[in-house]
Structure formats: structure tokens, C-alpha cells
Enzyme design. Structure first.
Site, mmCIF file in Angstrom:
data_model
loop_
_atom_site.group_PDB
_atom_site.id
_atom_site.type_symbol
_atom_site.label_atom_id
_atom_site.label_comp_id
_atom_site.label_asym_id
_atom_site.label_seq_id
_atom_site.Cartn_x
_atom_site.Cartn_y
_atom_site.Cartn_z
ATOM 1 N N TRP A 359 11.710 76.217 54.049
ATOM 2 C CA TRP A 359 12.246 77.151 53.058
ATOM 3 C C TRP A 359 12.582 76.449 51.751
ATOM 4 C CZ3 TRP A 359 17.396 77.462 51.102
ATOM 5 C CH2 TRP A 359 18.258 76.476 51.596
ATOM 6 N N ASP A 360 12.736 75.115 51.798
ATOM 7 C CA ASP A 360 12.962 74.337 50.579
ATOM 8 C C ASP A 360 11.909 74.668 49.524
ATOM 9 O OD1 ASP A 360 13.739 73.149 53.032
ATOM 10 O OD2 ASP A 360 14.006 71.185 52.121
ATOM 11 N N GLU A 487 22.875 74.926 58.974
ATOM 12 C CA GLU A 487 22.508 74.732 60.384
ATOM 13 C C GLU A 487 23.657 74.220 61.247
ATOM 14 O OE1 GLU A 487 17.781 73.812 59.517
ATOM 15 O OE2 GLU A 487 19.194 72.161 59.772
ATOM 16 N N LYS A 589 27.277 72.661 56.470
ATOM 17 C CA LYS A 589 26.318 71.596 56.169
ATOM 18 C C LYS A 589 25.902 71.624 54.705
ATOM 19 C CE LYS A 589 21.550 70.269 57.328
ATOM 20 N NZ LYS A 589 20.378 70.576 58.171
ATOM 21 N N GLN A 590 25.694 72.821 54.175
ATOM 22 C CA GLN A 590 25.218 72.965 52.807
ATOM 23 C C GLN A 590 25.699 74.307 52.256
ATOM 24 O OE1 GLN A 590 21.175 72.428 54.281
ATOM 25 N NE2 GLN A 590 20.591 74.314 53.274
#
Length: 759
Positions: A359-360, A487, A589-590
Site C-alpha cells: 500500500w506504500d 499493524e 506503530k504508525q
């Protein structure tokens, strides 16, 4: 030691323990091929690597994980499937054509032998040339100067050009140069390639084939031209064992100059119909190769166009300027001018993540190209169209309709997720990400031909997937049992990022269908499907608390604001900073939610400034930045909140993620999405530019640490140059076509060549 010096990324000393990391960082490429910064004299396992986009094979993947706490056992890994898992697809490491081994009176030059008297290795983003200058003492006092230069050609993507010179400084003796192909290479520590044959006299060609079900073939050609003091010198002999090489041996004295002009060429099954055609093509291209400087001139004629269109000039900070240009170079060479493969998480700089597309691509990497080089962005989207049939098959396997894009995508379109990992199968946001990429491309470029021929069909099939995937409960549509981009939290309901993006992309799909209904194909949504999508857009659950905080998913705010820790520490190798029980914690995580405010511009439903500020303040504290994708998002959010020191830190983290090895894994390959984020963080964060179909929206942020910032971008086929100097923003364009500008909510017409705005 790596630093920016004279605009180049520079290594000022040989560091044996940094070989792997610096091999990734000093990768050269042209989108078709990527060549790690392995030394010409020796390519070590885990250091050397030559990859061609879309050239894959099958490996037996050595498993690393050991679930050693409750979180890992119950949520992250499926241990039964961990025992079953064996084979996986991977990008293939091709035979190493960098090989140039030099001996001084029988002593082979290796950096770890003898004594290095001086060392400088540079990568110049302005040219794409990797250069190494060395003065070496062989251990007995004999000093030799070496110069190595190389680049992947943009004049012809199959070509790689090298130049080597050798000069004795204080002795007379015999110098031997061996140049050719090192055929002893491995992929993920395994012998994947099978040699088919070796051919040629003036040009040597090795033919290889992957030893698996694909049997993909390739031909690697090499032409060596030796000179002594400016005169041609014929090779002495040829070695045809594991080193397929020409050998030149000469008696030299101080003042003499031995030179090697070397051209390597690669053709694979993705380029030619037969192995013979590959061999002939490699031979012909090598035979027509010119001297290094001529090849460089031809390369620069094409490469500099790409460099200039993507360059950002920063006045007043040479360090930031140099690191950003390095990041831009790695981003440029991650893209190719065809749709065989797309923008992978590591580009072509390493084997980690197997060369998969994630998906990046659509959210982090694709915008860079949409705004600067839209022709390359289109190829990345055509890759998704090429895999539409496979994506529909993926959905059918789950008993669902439409197209379900693979979260880990290779060249075939089937799901390549590691079967023992639970969470990637649930990251269905990939379908909204792909849809967003299509929408973002169209609204910036206005490429109606692409939308009608490819894009709208993909949007319709993705819409059909959401129709079959949503659940209607309590008067609203929900998406249950999913994983967002964060995640650390698996099996959640109503991930905010996913739900908001699904609603936005479905709304745009309906808008395009209504506008172009008479030009849509048989794949168009029927009346019942349109009615269903309209209902989903109206009733999908968009999480937002009364206090203006967006819960990342249902129940998020009920979790602990700290991270309970239990078990061992092996989790840290899977982008977790602690061996914690993340399922019990709000630690993320992000910045999942913050993507909605930074990268995902919702042109008709933008959140309020108060909501933005509250959520940024909350989620920055909860994010442990275990993913490199955190840094550019945090840079943008910092700029929008006028926290310029924070912006500067996060910006540098984005462009230096691998140089400073912030995640201790740079040897695996660069973090391509994060590096692309360096450009975006300035374009979106400082210039505050968002582009919609009707106008360019501009909300710039004053940057006191830099004197002047200058970049260019493309909107609807018009090239625009933007300069931010102090508290003044200037736009310049060459086209007479007027453009709509919305500057801090005020509409204006950009009619003349120049438009100046006060911050």
C-alpha cells in the site's frame, strides 16, 4: 562515516561492518535495474545484488519469528501455518557484472587487506554516478591509486556503464586486471539461477534461468576495453569458470595509467521472446557501446530532465539540501516506464520484502510521481490494471464480489502474504488505497483517457468488493475484523483510516460514473449496485467522538495509554520497538488516523482545524514510529501546526532513515516510501499544496529555518514553479491557461505568468 559534501553523499573511510548497509544506500539504478553498492573487487553475500524489475523466482524462505509473548502467540503469528510455510516468490539476484579484480605483483586489492591511505566514495544525485577514489598500500609499501566510476544508463535501461583506472605511485611492477561476471551469486542465501551457457569473444554473454516453475531466462553481456597510457591493450586471456572474465596483465611504472571501459547489458524474459533473442540483444548493445564519458553524456541528457522536474532547491541549509536530493534520487530510480512491475517497498535495493508492492505505493510513493512525473505514475497504475483479473479471482476465493487487490503483490497479482502472518490478510484498506491512487492521479492530471479506459473499471470492481464486504448493523454500514495500516492492532472493527477512505473513494466513483455514464463500458455498476453504493456512502460509520477525537478503531480509547511488557524481545525484528502486549495498549506503530489529515486530502469533507490539532496532539504521543512511514506524516502535521523544529526533525528522519540507520535494518534495502515522503513533506507540509479537480488549494506554512525553497510540479499538464521565500509564496507558469487557486479559503484566478501571495 556518511555525510553530504559538495552536494554528494560521501563516505570518507572504509568501514568493514558498514558494508551491507552502505551497499543498499549506494544503490544505483534506472528503474529497470537496481545495482547495490557492492565493491567491484568482491561481492559478498548479503552485500552484492543486481535486480531487474519483475524478474522473480521461488525461494525457500528461512523463518525468523519466534512467538515469545501473548501478543505474538495470539495475534501476530499463526504457528500452525508457520510450520507449513516453505516457499515464497522473490526478486532474483542476478549474476554480478560489477566484477573488476586488481592485483599488484600478485597481491589482490581488497579494502580489508594492506592499508587504505585515502578513501572517498560518493553518489551524486545530479548525475546518478557512483564514484570511488582509493589510494592503497599492498602491505609491502607499494602504493596504487584506483578510480572506480559507474552508473545505470537512462539512455538505454538495459545498459550499465563502468570506468576503472589504476596508477602505480611509487613502484614498478606487474598489475593484473580481471573483469567480467561473477556467476556465484545467491538470492536469500540460495542458488536460484541455473547457468544455461556462456558465449562470445569480444562480448561475453552468460545465459541463466531460474530453477523453478517460472523458468525465467536472462542474458548478461559484458564488453571490456583496456587501455595503457591511452592506447588500446588486448586482453591476455579469458577465465571461464565461476568467474567469467577477461584478464589483462601489464608491467607498469610510476606515471603509467591502466584504464578499463566496461559495459554490461541485461535482457530477460520480460523483454524478449527467446533466450537467443536475449543473447543477441545483449551482444549487439555491448558492441555499440561508446566510451564512458560519451555514455555518461547520453545518460545525462535524459536523466537530468527527471532530476530537474523532481528537484527541490533549499537555500540556507546545504545538509538538508543534500540529503533530500539523495532521497529524491532513490525515489526516481524506483520507478520504471512500463507496467510489468510497480513501486516496491525497497525499490530495487535489496531482497527484503521480496520485491513486493504494498500500500506504500499508492499512498506514499505514487504522489511523488503524480505531482512531478505523471507519465511514470500512470505506469504504476497500469500495473494495477494489469492485475485486475487476478484481483477479481482473489475476491472470489473469499466468496466476495468485485476485485480484492493483493496486500503483498508481485507480478502475477495473487496474494503473496506470508501465510503464517495473520494481519496482512485483514489489511483490506489496500483496495481503498488503490482506488485513492486512481482518483488522485485523475484529479491532478485530468487524464480522461486513462480514467475511461482503465481507472473507472478498477473503481467499479473495487466498489463491488466493498458492496460484498460491508456489514449493515444498527442502521449503519461497518467494516469488521480488519487491520488498519497500524499493524500493532489486529482484528479490529471499523478502522477509521479504512472507513473514511472507503467512503471518500466510493463517493468519487459515483461522481465519475454520473459524469461519464455515456462513456462507461460493460463493467459499469448497474442501477442496483449504484443504489447500494449510494447507501454505503450515506450510512457508513465514520468514527468521531464528541470531543473531536477520532478513535483509531472501535474500543481504542478503552485501551491502556501505556504498553504492558511481557515475554522476550524477538518481536523487535518485526518493527516493534518493545516486546509488548500491543493489543492491550493504545501505542501504535504508525500514524494511521493522521494520514487522513496529511496525505489524504478530502476536498469536500476536510476536518476542522480544531479536530486536526486535537488528533495530532493525541496520536503523536501514542505513536512509537516503529514504521518508517511515520516520519513524513509527522513532518506534515508538524508544519501544519507551526512546529517548525519538529518539522525539521521529522523531515530529516524521512530523508536520512537509512543513512542514519534509524531502524537498524538499512542493509536490507532502503525505505522507499519514507524517502519519497521527504519531497511530499515539503510540497504538502511547507507549501501546503493540495490539488483537486476544480482548483489548486494552497495553505503554506512559514519556515524560518530556511531562506528560500523552490520546486516545480505539474497540474493538468501545466508545469508550475513555486518559490517560498520568507513569508512570500510565488507561482510561475509558462502556459497562458488560467488556473483556479484557493489560497487559504479565498478563490482567485491565476491568469498571468506570475502570482505572488503573502503568507
Amino acid at each position: 562515516m556518511l555525510k553530504v559534501q559538495n552536494g554528494k553523499l560521501t563516505e570518507t573511510e572504509y568501514c568493514i561492518e558498514a558494508e551491507g548497509k552502505n551497499a543498499a544506500i549506494f544503490t544505483t539504478g534506472n528503474g529497470y535495474m537496481g545495482v547495490r553498492g557492492s565493491f567491484e573487487e568482491f561481492g559478498s553475500i548479503r552485500v552484492q545484488g543486481i535486480y531487474v524489475r519483475g524478474y522473480i523466482g521461488t525461494i525457500i524462505e528461512i523463518m525468523e519469528p519466534f512467538p515469545d509473548n501473548e501478543y505474538m502467540k495470539n495475534f501476530y503469528f499463526n504457528e500452525e501455518k508457520l510450520k507449513d510455510f516453505e516457499k515464497q516468490e522473490s526478486v532474483v539476484n542476478l549474476s554480478d557484472f560489477l566484477l573488476v579484480r586488481i592485483s599488484v605483483d600478485g597481491e589482490v586489492f581488497y579494502p580489508w587487506k594492506g592499508k587504505i591511505l585515502s578513501w572517498e566514495r560518493t553518489l551524486d544525485p545530479k548525475t546518478g554516478v557512483l564514484e570511488r577514489k582509493v589510494v592503497w598500500d599492498n602491505g609491502s609499501g607499494k602504493q596504487t591509486r584506483f578510480l572506480f566510476r559507474r552508473f545505470a544508463s537512462y539512455e538505454n535501461k538495459h545498459k550499465y556503464c563502468m570506468y576503472v583506472s589504476v596508477s602505480p605511485l611509487n613502484y614498478s611492477g606487474k598489475i593484473k586486471i580481471l573483469s567480467g561476471i561473477d556467476t556465484k551469486v545467491k538470492t536469500c542465501g540460495q542458488k536460484i539461477l541455473r547457468e544455461v551457457g556462456k558465449f562470445g569473444d569480444e562480448v561475453m554473454v552468460q545465459q541463466v534461468k531460474t530453477a523453478d516453475k517460472y523458468g525465467f531466462e536472462a542474458a548478461i553481456g559484458v564488453k571490456n576495453e583496456f587501455r595503457l597510457n591511452g592506447k588500446n591493450a588486448d586482453k591476455t586471456e579469458r577465465e571461464c569458470n565461476c568467474l567469467f572474465a577477461d584478464i589483462l596483465e601489464k608491467q607498469v611504472s610510476p606515471g603509467d595509467l591502466l584504464e578499463l571501459n566496461k559495459t554490461a547489458c541485461i535482457y530477460t524474459s520480460r523483454d524478449c521472446a527467446s533466450i537467443e533473442e536475449m543473447k543477441d540483444s545483449a551482444q549487439e548493445l555491448c558492441l555499440t557501446a561508446r566510451a564512458f564519458e560519451e555514455e555518461l553524456k547520453a545518460h545525462l541528457a535524459k536523466y537530468r530532465v527527471l532530476f530537474e522536474k523532481t528537484d527541490i532547491e533549499i537555500e540556507g541549509d546545504d545538509e538538508a539540501q543534500g540529503y533530500l536530493r539523495y532521497a529524491n534520487y532513490q525515489t526516481i530510480i524506483s520507478a520504471c516506464d512500463d507496467s510489468v512491475h510497480s513501486l516496491s517497498a525497497k525499490g530495487l535495493t535489496g531482497e527484503r520484502y521480496n520485491g513486493f508492492v504494498w500500500w506504500d505505493c499508492e499512498i506514499y510513493q505514487l504522489p511523488f510521481f503524480i505531482y512531478t512525473l505523471p507519465e511514470l505514475a500512470e505506469q504504476a497504475l497500469l500495473y494495477r490494471y494489469r492485475l485486475l483479473k487476478s484481483s477479481k479471482e482473489n475476491a472470489a476465493k473469499d466468496g466476495l464480489g468485485g476485485a480484492k487487490y493483493a496486500f503483498c503483490s508481485s507480478v502475477t497479482g495473487d496474494e503473496r502474504v506470508w501465510i503464517y502472518a495473520r494481519h496482512p490478510f485483514l489489511q483490506i484498506h489496500i483496495n481503498a488505497d488503490v482506488a485513492y491512487g486512481i482518483i488522485n492521479y485523475y484529479r491532478v492530471t485530468g487524464n480522461l483517457s486513462f480514467l475511461l479506459k482503465y481507472g473507472l473499471e478498477m473503481l467499479c470492481e473495487i466498489a463491488r468488493y466493498w458492496i460484498s464486504r460491508v456489514q449493515f448493523e444498527n442502521g449503519r454500514y461497518e467494516l469488521k475484523n480488519v487491520t488498519g495500516t497500524d499493524e500493532h492492532h489486529l482484528y479490529v472493527d471499523n478502522d477509521a483510516y479504512t472507513n473514511y477512505l472507503v467512503q471518500f473513494t466510493l463517493k468519487k466513483t459515483l461522481e465519475y460514473l454520473d459524469r461519464f455514464s455515456d462513456r462507461a463500458g460493460k463493467w459499469r455498476l448497474n442501477k442496483e449496485e449504484i443504489a447500494k453504493v449510494q447507501d454505503i456512502v450515506k450510512k457508513i460509520y465514520l468514527p468521531l467522538e464528541d470531543n473531536d477525537l477520532i478513535p483509531q478503531f472501535d474500543g481504542y480509547f478503552n485501551l491502556s495509554r501505556t504498553l504492558p511488557v511481557a515475554g522476550g524481545s524477538s518481536a523487535k525484528s518485526f518493527q516493534m520497538k518493545q516486546s509488548g502486549l500491543y493489543h492491550l495498549s493504545q501505542i501504535i506503530k504508525q500514524p494511521d488516523v493522521m494520514l487522513l489529515f496529511s496525505y489524504i486530502y478530502r476536498e469536500d469533507e476536510k476536518f476542522t482545524e480544531q479536530q486536526y490539532a486535537l488528533n495530532w496532539d493525541y496520536y503523536e504521543a501514542m505513536c512509537e514510529t516503529a514504521s518508517s512511514l511515520s516520519f513524513p506524516v509527522h513532518a506534515i502535521a508538524s508544519a501544519d501546526s507551526s512546529r517548525m523544529l519538529s518539522f525539521y526533525k521529522y523531515f530529516l528522519d524521512s530523508v536520512k532513515i537509512d543513512i542514519d540507520d534509524l531502524h537498524n535494518c538499512a542493509w536490507q534495502g532502503v525505505h522507499s516510501g519514507c524517502l519519497a515522503g521527504g519531497w511530499i513533506s515539503i510540497f504538502r507540509g511547507l507549501f501546503g499544496i493540495n490539488m483537486a479537480e476544480n482548483a489548486i488549494y494552497v495553505e503554506p506554512n512559514f519556515m524560518p529555518l530556511w531562506k528560500k525553497i523552490k520546486l516545480s510540479f505539474e497540474y493538468r499538464g501545466i508545469r508550475i514553479e513555486a518559490t517560498l521565500e520568507g513569508k512570500t509564496l510565488t507561482f510561475e507558469k509558462t502556459s497562458p491557461q488560467p488556473l483556479e487557486i484557493v489560497f487559504r479559503g479565498k478563490e482567485m484566478l491565476f491568469e498571468q505568468q506570475r502570482l505572488q501571495l503573502a503568507l
